[in-house]
Design a protein around this motif. Structure first.
Motif, PDB file in Angstrom:
ATOM      1  N   GLY A 184     122.329  30.799  80.724  1.00  0.00           N
ATOM      2  CA  GLY A 184     122.736  31.875  81.607  1.00  0.00           C
ATOM      3  C   GLY A 184     123.685  32.829  80.931  1.00  0.00           C
ATOM      4  O   GLY A 184     123.938  32.741  79.727  1.00  0.00           O
ATOM      5  N   ASP A 185     124.215  33.741  81.722  1.00  0.00           N
ATOM      6  CA  ASP A 185     125.162  34.724  81.195  1.00  0.00           C
ATOM      7  C   ASP A 185     126.562  34.102  81.106  1.00  0.00           C
ATOM      8  O   ASP A 185     126.748  32.922  81.427  1.00  0.00           O
ATOM      9  CB  ASP A 185     125.144  35.993  82.045  1.00  0.00           C
ATOM     10  CG  ASP A 185     125.594  35.764  83.493  1.00  0.00           C
ATOM     11  OD1 ASP A 185     126.243  34.738  83.797  1.00  0.00           O
ATOM     12  OD2 ASP A 185     125.288  36.635  84.331  1.00  0.00           O
ATOM     13  N   ARG A 186     127.524  34.902  80.675  1.00  0.00           N
ATOM     14  CA  ARG A 186     128.902  34.399  80.497  1.00  0.00           C
ATOM     15  C   ARG A 186     129.441  33.724  81.758  1.00  0.00           C
ATOM     16  O   ARG A 186     130.004  32.643  81.713  1.00  0.00           O
ATOM     17  CB  ARG A 186     129.840  35.541  80.101  1.00  0.00           C
ATOM     18  CG  ARG A 186     129.676  36.034  78.687  1.00  0.00           C
ATOM     19  CD  ARG A 186     130.638  37.178  78.372  1.00  0.00           C
ATOM     20  NE  ARG A 186     132.040  36.806  78.464  1.00  0.00           N
ATOM     21  CZ  ARG A 186     132.728  36.164  77.525  1.00  0.00           C
ATOM     22  NH1 ARG A 186     132.129  35.820  76.405  1.00  0.00           N
ATOM     23  NH2 ARG A 186     134.002  35.873  77.686  1.00  0.00           N
ATOM     24  N   ALA A 187     129.258  34.380  82.883  1.00  0.00           N
ATOM     25  CA  ALA A 187     129.781  33.836  84.140  1.00  0.00           C
ATOM     26  C   ALA A 187     129.115  32.503  84.487  1.00  0.00           C
ATOM     27  O   ALA A 187     129.789  31.565  84.943  1.00  0.00           O
ATOM     28  CB  ALA A 187     129.584  34.839  85.272  1.00  0.00           C
ATOM     29  N   GLN A 188     127.823  32.411  84.263  1.00  0.00           N
ATOM     30  CA  GLN A 188     127.100  31.168  84.579  1.00  0.00           C
ATOM     31  C   GLN A 188     127.518  30.028  83.646  1.00  0.00           C
ATOM     32  O   GLN A 188     127.650  28.886  84.091  1.00  0.00           O
ATOM     33  CB  GLN A 188     125.595  31.411  84.499  1.00  0.00           C
ATOM     34  CG  GLN A 188     125.090  32.304  85.616  1.00  0.00           C
ATOM     35  CD  GLN A 188     123.676  32.784  85.382  1.00  0.00           C
ATOM     36  OE1 GLN A 188     123.287  33.116  84.258  1.00  0.00           O
ATOM     37  NE2 GLN A 188     122.884  32.839  86.449  1.00  0.00           N
ATOM     38  N   VAL A 189     127.721  30.328  82.381  1.00  0.00           N
ATOM     39  CA  VAL A 189     128.171  29.300  81.430  1.00  0.00           C
ATOM     40  C   VAL A 189     129.554  28.800  81.827  1.00  0.00           C
ATOM     41  O   VAL A 189     129.805  27.588  81.890  1.00  0.00           O
ATOM     42  CB  VAL A 189     128.169  29.842  79.979  1.00  0.00           C
ATOM     43  CG1 VAL A 189     128.905  28.896  79.033  1.00  0.00           C
ATOM     44  CG2 VAL A 189     126.739  30.076  79.505  1.00  0.00           C
ATOM     45  N   ARG A 190     130.437  29.716  82.126  1.00  0.00           N
ATOM     46  CA  ARG A 190     131.811  29.332  82.491  1.00  0.00           C
ATOM     47  C   ARG A 190     131.821  28.529  83.795  1.00  0.00           C
ATOM     48  O   ARG A 190     132.495  27.506  83.899  1.00  0.00           O
ATOM     49  CB  ARG A 190     132.680  30.579  82.598  1.00  0.00           C
ATOM     50  CG  ARG A 190     132.882  31.261  81.244  1.00  0.00           C
ATOM     51  CD  ARG A 190     133.616  32.598  81.340  1.00  0.00           C
ATOM     52  NE  ARG A 190     135.012  32.355  81.668  1.00  0.00           N
ATOM     53  CZ  ARG A 190     135.634  32.909  82.700  1.00  0.00           C
ATOM     54  NH1 ARG A 190     135.013  33.722  83.533  1.00  0.00           N
ATOM     55  NH2 ARG A 190     136.905  32.632  82.910  1.00  0.00           N
ATOM     56  N   GLN A 191     131.075  28.985  84.809  1.00  0.00           N
ATOM     57  CA  GLN A 191     131.031  28.267  86.088  1.00  0.00           C
ATOM     58  C   GLN A 191     130.390  26.896  85.914  1.00  0.00           C
ATOM     59  O   GLN A 191     130.866  25.909  86.479  1.00  0.00           O
ATOM     60  CB  GLN A 191     130.276  29.078  87.150  1.00  0.00           C
ATOM     61  CG  GLN A 191     130.334  28.471  88.536  1.00  0.00           C
ATOM     62  CD  GLN A 191     131.734  28.394  89.094  1.00  0.00           C
ATOM     63  OE1 GLN A 191     132.515  29.333  88.982  1.00  0.00           O
ATOM     64  NE2 GLN A 191     132.071  27.266  89.700  1.00  0.00           N
ATOM     65  N   GLY A 192     129.329  26.821  85.130  1.00  0.00           N
ATOM     66  CA  GLY A 192     128.693  25.531  84.865  1.00  0.00           C
ATOM     67  C   GLY A 192     129.642  24.563  84.179  1.00  0.00           C
ATOM     68  O   GLY A 192     129.672  23.368  84.497  1.00  0.00           O
ATOM     69  N   ALA A 193     130.445  25.075  83.262  1.00  0.00           N
ATOM     70  CA  ALA A 193     131.417  24.234  82.557  1.00  0.00           C
ATOM     71  C   ALA A 193     132.477  23.699  83.523  1.00  0.00           C
ATOM     72  O   ALA A 193     132.866  22.522  83.452  1.00  0.00           O
ATOM     73  CB  ALA A 193     132.067  25.019  81.421  1.00  0.00           C
ATOM     74  N   VAL A 194     132.929  24.539  84.436  1.00  0.00           N
ATOM     75  CA  VAL A 194     133.923  24.103  85.434  1.00  0.00           C
ATOM     76  C   VAL A 194     133.341  22.989  86.296  1.00  0.00           C
ATOM     77  O   VAL A 194     133.977  21.947  86.499  1.00  0.00           O
ATOM     78  CB  VAL A 194     134.385  25.296  86.305  1.00  0.00           C
ATOM     79  CG1 VAL A 194     135.167  24.810  87.528  1.00  0.00           C
ATOM     80  CG2 VAL A 194     135.221  26.272  85.483  1.00  0.00           C
ATOM     81  N   GLU A 195     132.142  23.206  86.803  1.00  0.00           N
ATOM     82  CA  GLU A 195     131.524  22.197  87.659  1.00  0.00           C
ATOM     83  C   GLU A 195     131.316  20.890  86.906  1.00  0.00           C
ATOM     84  O   GLU A 195     131.582  19.807  87.443  1.00  0.00           O
ATOM     85  CB  GLU A 195     130.198  22.722  88.209  1.00  0.00           C
ATOM     86  CG  GLU A 195     130.381  23.854  89.195  1.00  0.00           C
ATOM     87  CD  GLU A 195     129.102  24.585  89.533  1.00  0.00           C
ATOM     88  OE1 GLU A 195     128.005  24.090  89.204  1.00  0.00           O
ATOM     89  OE2 GLU A 195     129.200  25.685  90.126  1.00  0.00           O
ATOM     90  N   GLU A 196     130.890  20.978  85.650  1.00  0.00           N
ATOM     91  CA  GLU A 196     130.649  19.758  84.875  1.00  0.00           C
ATOM     92  C   GLU A 196     131.947  19.011  84.585  1.00  0.00           C
ATOM     93  O   GLU A 196     131.981  17.788  84.659  1.00  0.00           O
ATOM     94  CB  GLU A 196     129.927  20.090  83.568  1.00  0.00           C
ATOM     95  CG  GLU A 196     129.541  18.869  82.759  1.00  0.00           C
ATOM     96  CD  GLU A 196     128.572  17.930  83.480  1.00  0.00           C
ATOM     97  OE1 GLU A 196     128.515  16.750  83.074  1.00  0.00           O
ATOM     98  OE2 GLU A 196     127.869  18.340  84.429  1.00  0.00           O
ATOM     99  N   CYS A 197     133.014  19.713  84.294  1.00  0.00           N
ATOM    100  CA  CYS A 197     134.274  19.002  84.018  1.00  0.00           C
ATOM    101  C   CYS A 197     134.765  18.284  85.266  1.00  0.00           C
ATOM    102  O   CYS A 197     135.273  17.162  85.185  1.00  0.00           O
ATOM    103  CB  CYS A 197     135.331  19.921  83.409  1.00  0.00           C
ATOM    104  SG  CYS A 197     136.298  20.932  84.534  1.00  0.00           S
ATOM    105  N   LEU A 198     134.576  18.891  86.431  1.00  0.00           N
ATOM    106  CA  LEU A 198     134.979  18.230  87.679  1.00  0.00           C
ATOM    107  C   LEU A 198     134.095  17.013  87.961  1.00  0.00           C
ATOM    108  O   LEU A 198     134.591  15.977  88.412  1.00  0.00           O
ATOM    109  CB  LEU A 198     134.947  19.224  88.839  1.00  0.00           C
ATOM    110  CG  LEU A 198     135.953  20.379  88.735  1.00  0.00           C
ATOM    111  CD1 LEU A 198     135.730  21.391  89.858  1.00  0.00           C
ATOM    112  CD2 LEU A 198     137.387  19.880  88.715  1.00  0.00           C
TER     113      LEU A 198
END
Length: 169
Positions: free
Chosen positions: A146-160
């Motif tokens: 995905g784009d920058r926002a999708q990568v960052r949001q995906g990373a947040v969800e995965e860390c949680l």
């Protein structure tokens, strides 16, 4: 709120409930996400019971400062690496005095960084056991599209999600 952001908040609610029940706290050290993970947790009522704070270490020099290593050493090991994610999570434990710490470093894109493609993310997870005084820390490599926002949001969800898995053990 986007559907992805809503997922992050739902995960945050579970994190807060679990940590509150245990009487434990959480801290962050974020590069890739620039505070998005801590902000996602802070969106939930009751977050103040567990969220101690976070470090935004976007620049290499700032990472080096909190990791207490020379910039040259950090550049050699790579800022987008498991070793750096691990060190970042341990730095968060120390600097924030939390029981748990999450760190995120990676490539949001669109281009390569350190030869790694956009979507490459390293997540650090550290836990300070009050009973034994030991620190247990792990790093995870993940890949998002995905784009920058999708990568960052995906990373947040995965860390949680990774934190919830660790709390369930």
């Amino acid at each position: 709120m986007t559907p992805h952001a809503e997922e992050g908040v739902a995960l945050s609610e579970r994190v807060i409930a679990s940590l509150s029940a245990r009487g434990e706290t959480l801290g962050f050290c974020e590069s890739l996400t620039a505070g998005l993970a801590a902000a996602t947790v802070a969106c939930v009522p009751g977050a103040s019971a567990v969220l101690r704070g976070g470090l935004v270490t976007y620049a290499t020099e700032v990472k080096a400062h909190f990791l207490r290593v020379p910039v040259a050493q950090l550049n050699k090991q790579g800022v987008v690496s498991a070793a750096t994610a691990l060190a970042m999570s341990q730095a968060a434990l120390t600097e924030i005095s939390s029981d748990w710490a999450l760190s995120l470093t990676g490539v949001a894109g669109p281009g390569l960084q350190e030869g790694k493609p956009a979507g490459t993310v390293f997540i650090g997870l550290a836990h300070y056991d009050r009973g034994t005084g030991r620190v247990d820390a792990h790093a995870f490599e993940k890949h998002f599209s995905g784009d920058r926002a999708q990568v960052r949001q995906g990373a947040v969800e995965e860390c949680l999600r990774l934190l919830l898995e660790a709390l369930a053990k």
